[in-house]
Design a protein around this motif. Structure first.
Motif, PDB file in Angstrom:
ATOM      1  N   ASP A   1     -11.584   1.875   2.618  1.00 30.59           N
ATOM      2  CA  ASP A   1     -11.413   2.324   4.008  1.00 30.59           C
ATOM      3  C   ASP A   1     -10.241   1.615   4.677  1.00 30.59           C
ATOM      4  O   ASP A   1      -9.462   2.241   5.424  1.00 30.59           O
ATOM      5  CB  ASP A   1     -12.698   2.072   4.802  1.00 30.59           C
ATOM      6  CG  ASP A   1     -13.837   2.952   4.336  1.00 30.59           C
ATOM      7  OD1 ASP A   1     -13.545   3.986   3.689  1.00 30.59           O
ATOM      8  OD2 ASP A   1     -15.006   2.615   4.600  1.00 30.59           O
ATOM      9  N   LEU A   2     -10.110   0.318   4.415  1.00 33.25           N
ATOM     10  CA  LEU A   2      -9.003  -0.429   5.015  1.00 33.25           C
ATOM     11  C   LEU A   2      -7.659   0.072   4.494  1.00 33.25           C
ATOM     12  O   LEU A   2      -6.701   0.241   5.260  1.00 33.25           O
ATOM     13  CB  LEU A   2      -9.171  -1.916   4.717  1.00 33.25           C
ATOM     14  CG  LEU A   2      -8.069  -2.845   5.239  1.00 33.25           C
ATOM     15  CD1 LEU A   2      -7.993  -2.773   6.757  1.00 33.25           C
ATOM     16  CD2 LEU A   2      -8.311  -4.270   4.764  1.00 33.25           C
ATOM     17  N   MET A   3      -7.573   0.321   3.181  1.00 28.12           N
ATOM     18  CA  MET A   3      -6.333   0.793   2.605  1.00 28.12           C
ATOM     19  C   MET A   3      -5.961   2.171   3.146  1.00 28.12           C
ATOM     20  O   MET A   3      -4.793   2.428   3.482  1.00 28.12           O
ATOM     21  CB  MET A   3      -6.441   0.839   1.076  1.00 28.12           C
ATOM     22  CG  MET A   3      -5.184   1.320   0.367  1.00 28.12           C
ATOM     23  SD  MET A   3      -5.314   1.143  -1.429  1.00 28.12           S
ATOM     24  CE  MET A   3      -6.769   2.124  -1.781  1.00 28.12           C
ATOM     25  N   VAL A   4      -6.940   3.063   3.268  1.00 28.39           N
ATOM     26  CA  VAL A   4      -6.667   4.402   3.796  1.00 28.39           C
ATOM     27  C   VAL A   4      -6.221   4.327   5.250  1.00 28.39           C
ATOM     28  O   VAL A   4      -5.293   5.034   5.676  1.00 28.39           O
ATOM     29  CB  VAL A   4      -7.913   5.290   3.647  1.00 28.39           C
ATOM     30  CG1 VAL A   4      -7.720   6.612   4.380  1.00 28.39           C
ATOM     31  CG2 VAL A   4      -8.205   5.556   2.181  1.00 28.39           C
ATOM     32  N   SER A   5      -6.840   3.442   6.025  1.00 26.00           N
ATOM     33  CA  SER A   5      -6.461   3.315   7.434  1.00 26.00           C
ATOM     34  C   SER A   5      -5.024   2.812   7.569  1.00 26.00           C
ATOM     35  O   SER A   5      -4.272   3.295   8.424  1.00 26.00           O
ATOM     36  CB  SER A   5      -7.422   2.348   8.138  1.00 26.00           C
ATOM     37  OG  SER A   5      -8.755   2.834   8.078  1.00 26.00           O
ATOM     38  N   VAL A   6      -4.640   1.864   6.723  1.00 27.36           N
ATOM     39  CA  VAL A   6      -3.275   1.348   6.776  1.00 27.36           C
ATOM     40  C   VAL A   6      -2.280   2.410   6.337  1.00 27.36           C
ATOM     41  O   VAL A   6      -1.209   2.584   6.944  1.00 27.36           O
ATOM     42  CB  VAL A   6      -3.153   0.087   5.899  1.00 27.36           C
ATOM     43  CG1 VAL A   6      -1.698  -0.359   5.795  1.00 27.36           C
ATOM     44  CG2 VAL A   6      -4.005  -1.039   6.477  1.00 27.36           C
ATOM     45  N   LEU A   7      -2.607   3.158   5.279  1.00 25.96           N
ATOM     46  CA  LEU A   7      -1.695   4.175   4.780  1.00 25.96           C
ATOM     47  C   LEU A   7      -1.483   5.296   5.797  1.00 25.96           C
ATOM     48  O   LEU A   7      -0.402   5.877   5.871  1.00 25.96           O
ATOM     49  CB  LEU A   7      -2.220   4.751   3.461  1.00 25.96           C
ATOM     50  CG  LEU A   7      -2.205   3.799   2.260  1.00 25.96           C
ATOM     51  CD1 LEU A   7      -2.853   4.451   1.051  1.00 25.96           C
ATOM     52  CD2 LEU A   7      -0.777   3.382   1.926  1.00 25.96           C
ATOM     53  N   ARG A   8      -2.507   5.598   6.572  1.00 28.96           N
ATOM     54  CA  ARG A   8      -2.364   6.660   7.578  1.00 28.96           C
ATOM     55  C   ARG A   8      -1.420   6.255   8.693  1.00 28.96           C
ATOM     56  O   ARG A   8      -0.857   7.111   9.376  1.00 28.96           O
ATOM     57  CB  ARG A   8      -3.746   7.012   8.152  1.00 28.96           C
ATOM     58  CG  ARG A   8      -4.607   7.820   7.189  1.00 28.96           C
ATOM     59  CD  ARG A   8      -5.974   8.102   7.774  1.00 28.96           C
ATOM     60  NE  ARG A   8      -6.771   8.948   6.896  1.00 28.96           N
ATOM     61  CZ  ARG A   8      -8.038   9.271   7.117  1.00 28.96           C
ATOM     62  NH1 ARG A   8      -8.651   8.824   8.214  1.00 28.96           N
ATOM     63  NH2 ARG A   8      -8.685  10.047   6.268  1.00 28.96           N
ATOM     64  N   LEU A   9      -1.253   4.956   8.895  1.00 29.38           N
ATOM     65  CA  LEU A   9      -0.333   4.474   9.924  1.00 29.38           C
ATOM     66  C   LEU A   9       1.107   4.413   9.439  1.00 29.38           C
ATOM     67  O   LEU A   9       2.023   4.254  10.254  1.00 29.38           O
ATOM     68  CB  LEU A   9      -0.769   3.075  10.396  1.00 29.38           C
ATOM     69  CG  LEU A   9      -2.158   2.982  11.052  1.00 29.38           C
ATOM     70  CD1 LEU A   9      -2.474   1.537  11.385  1.00 29.38           C
ATOM     71  CD2 LEU A   9      -2.231   3.861  12.294  1.00 29.38           C
TER      72      LEU A   9
ATOM     73  N   ALA B   1      -2.282   6.204  -2.021  1.00 40.69           N
ATOM     74  CA  ALA B   1      -3.379   5.302  -2.350  1.00 40.69           C
ATOM     75  C   ALA B   1      -3.320   4.885  -3.823  1.00 40.69           C
ATOM     76  O   ALA B   1      -3.608   3.727  -4.156  1.00 40.69           O
ATOM     77  CB  ALA B   1      -4.715   5.970  -2.045  1.00 40.69           C
ATOM     78  N   LYS B   2      -2.954   5.800  -4.685  1.00 40.43           N
ATOM     79  CA  LYS B   2      -2.838   5.461  -6.103  1.00 40.43           C
ATOM     80  C   LYS B   2      -1.731   4.428  -6.316  1.00 40.43           C
ATOM     81  O   LYS B   2      -1.906   3.465  -7.077  1.00 40.43           O
ATOM     82  CB  LYS B   2      -2.542   6.732  -6.912  1.00 40.43           C
ATOM     83  CG  LYS B   2      -2.719   6.551  -8.408  1.00 40.43           C
ATOM     84  CD  LYS B   2      -4.160   6.269  -8.740  1.00 40.43           C
ATOM     85  CE  LYS B   2      -4.370   6.171 -10.242  1.00 40.43           C
ATOM     86  NZ  LYS B   2      -5.786   5.880 -10.587  1.00 40.43           N
ATOM     87  N   ASN B   3      -0.602   4.623  -5.649  1.00 41.71           N
ATOM     88  CA  ASN B   3       0.481   3.633  -5.756  1.00 41.71           C
ATOM     89  C   ASN B   3       0.059   2.284  -5.182  1.00 41.71           C
ATOM     90  O   ASN B   3       0.407   1.230  -5.737  1.00 41.71           O
ATOM     91  CB  ASN B   3       1.722   4.147  -5.034  1.00 41.71           C
ATOM     92  CG  ASN B   3       2.315   5.381  -5.686  1.00 41.71           C
ATOM     93  OD1 ASN B   3       2.185   5.579  -6.891  1.00 41.71           O
ATOM     94  ND2 ASN B   3       2.950   6.219  -4.899  1.00 41.71           N
ATOM     95  N   ALA B   4      -0.700   2.304  -4.085  1.00 42.75           N
ATOM     96  CA  ALA B   4      -1.168   1.055  -3.498  1.00 42.75           C
ATOM     97  C   ALA B   4      -2.125   0.329  -4.430  1.00 42.75           C
ATOM     98  O   ALA B   4      -2.083  -0.908  -4.549  1.00 42.75           O
ATOM     99  CB  ALA B   4      -1.847   1.335  -2.156  1.00 42.75           C
ATOM    100  N   GLU B   5      -2.994   1.076  -5.114  1.00 40.82           N
ATOM    101  CA  GLU B   5      -3.897   0.456  -6.074  1.00 40.82           C
ATOM    102  C   GLU B   5      -3.126  -0.216  -7.201  1.00 40.82           C
ATOM    103  O   GLU B   5      -3.467  -1.324  -7.641  1.00 40.82           O
ATOM    104  CB  GLU B   5      -4.844   1.518  -6.643  1.00 40.82           C
ATOM    105  CG  GLU B   5      -5.867   2.033  -5.652  1.00 40.82           C
ATOM    106  CD  GLU B   5      -6.696   3.158  -6.242  1.00 40.82           C
ATOM    107  OE1 GLU B   5      -6.475   3.485  -7.440  1.00 40.82           O
ATOM    108  OE2 GLU B   5      -7.555   3.697  -5.537  1.00 40.82           O
ATOM    109  N   GLN B   6      -2.080   0.442  -7.682  1.00 43.03           N
ATOM    110  CA  GLN B   6      -1.294  -0.139  -8.766  1.00 43.03           C
ATOM    111  C   GLN B   6      -0.561  -1.401  -8.303  1.00 43.03           C
ATOM    112  O   GLN B   6      -0.467  -2.379  -9.048  1.00 43.03           O
ATOM    113  CB  GLN B   6      -0.313   0.904  -9.296  1.00 43.03           C
ATOM    114  CG  GLN B   6      -0.990   2.080  -9.974  1.00 43.03           C
ATOM    115  CD  GLN B   6      -0.012   3.150 -10.420  1.00 43.03           C
ATOM    116  OE1 GLN B   6       1.167   3.104 -10.075  1.00 43.03           O
ATOM    117  NE2 GLN B   6      -0.494   4.104 -11.185  1.00 43.03           N
TER     118      GLN B   6
END
Length: 254
Positions: free
Chosen positions: A58-66, A76-81
């Motif tokens: 949830d935190l990662m998705v919230s940051v990516l939306r900004l 999100a996949k790139n952020a996970e990597q």
């Protein structure tokens, strides 16, 4: 235990982890082997408590939306990597700090041998993690296990070999003897060693990552030219008969 040794070991462990990542990436593209940082990240995600994983997503998705990063699923996949790579570098930094704290005390064992032992133990742990994760299409057999152990042992040996050069110790001098030139020579030698090691590390990292990217690009082009359609349209997926279907708008998984 001195903080100068701990900090230097952490920086050395993280710095030497970069060419190691490039070598792992090159082996992944050439031999289609598993990738230790991704295996470690998956292993951690499967064993963390569910609320912790949900909070992280949830935190990662919230940051990516900004951020202006395009589609959330791909970002999100790139952020996970990136998180997986950062976790691997952090593990190497912690191992380097522990090694230099251990070497900063009298020991009859050569620093390179101590580093190789620590790196080999870390390689055994990463190899066991890869073996516990079933990843279709990625090799994680005994050859891969031995390769990870050897590469991590080499990483530790280089880190241990660098210890007396990154943290040189001035020999004791009799009282009254002039020693003004000692620290100057020591600083110049240490600076020269750091520059040379930095050049070698950057060269290996760039070459490994560049060759891996070139192999991946050629493989992708040849597969696209030969098929012209995605692999999933020509092959039945493992979960084709699963009554549970992905929610509309979510990323499809193989």
């Amino acid at each position: 235990m001195k903080w100068s040794a701990v900090g230097t070991g952490a920086m050395g462990g993280a710095g030497f982890a970069l060419p190691l990542l490039a070598i792992f990436y090159l082996l992944r593209q050439v031999a289609k082997l598993s990738f230790p940082p991704f295996d470690l990240f998956d292993w951690m995600a499967r064993r963390l408590p569910g609320p912790v994983v949900t909070f992280g997503i949830d935190l990662m998705v919230s940051v990516l939306r900004l951020l202006p990063v395009g589609e959330t699923s791909a970002a999100a996949k790139n952020a996970e990597q990136l998180l997986a790579l950062g976790m691997f570098v952090l593990v190497c930094a912690l191992a380097g700090a522990f090694l230099y704290a251990w070497l900063d005390r009298p020991s009859p064992l050569h620093p390179a041998y101590s580093g190789a032992a620590l790196g080999g133990a870390l390689g055994v742990c990463l190899g066991a993690v890869a073996a516990s994760i079933s990843r279709p299409g990625a090799g994680a057999g005994i050859g891969y296990f031995l390769g990870v152990v050897v590469l991590l042992a080499a990483w530790g040996a280089v880190l241990g070999w660098s210890f007396p050069r990154l943290l040189p110790r001035q020999p004791a001098r009799p009282a009254g003897e002039a020693s003004a030139a000692g620290p100057v020579v020591e600083a110049i030698s240490r600076r020269r060693f750091i520059l040379r090691v930095g050049e070698a590390t950057a060269t290996i990292t760039v070459l490994g990552a560049g060759l891996g990217a070139l192999v991946a690009d050629r493989r992708s082009r040849s597969a696209g030219a030969a098929a012209g359609v995605p692999w999933s349209e020509r092959n039945a997926l493992p979960n084709a008969a699963d009554p549970v279907q992905p929610a509309p708008g979510t990323r499809p998984e193989l």
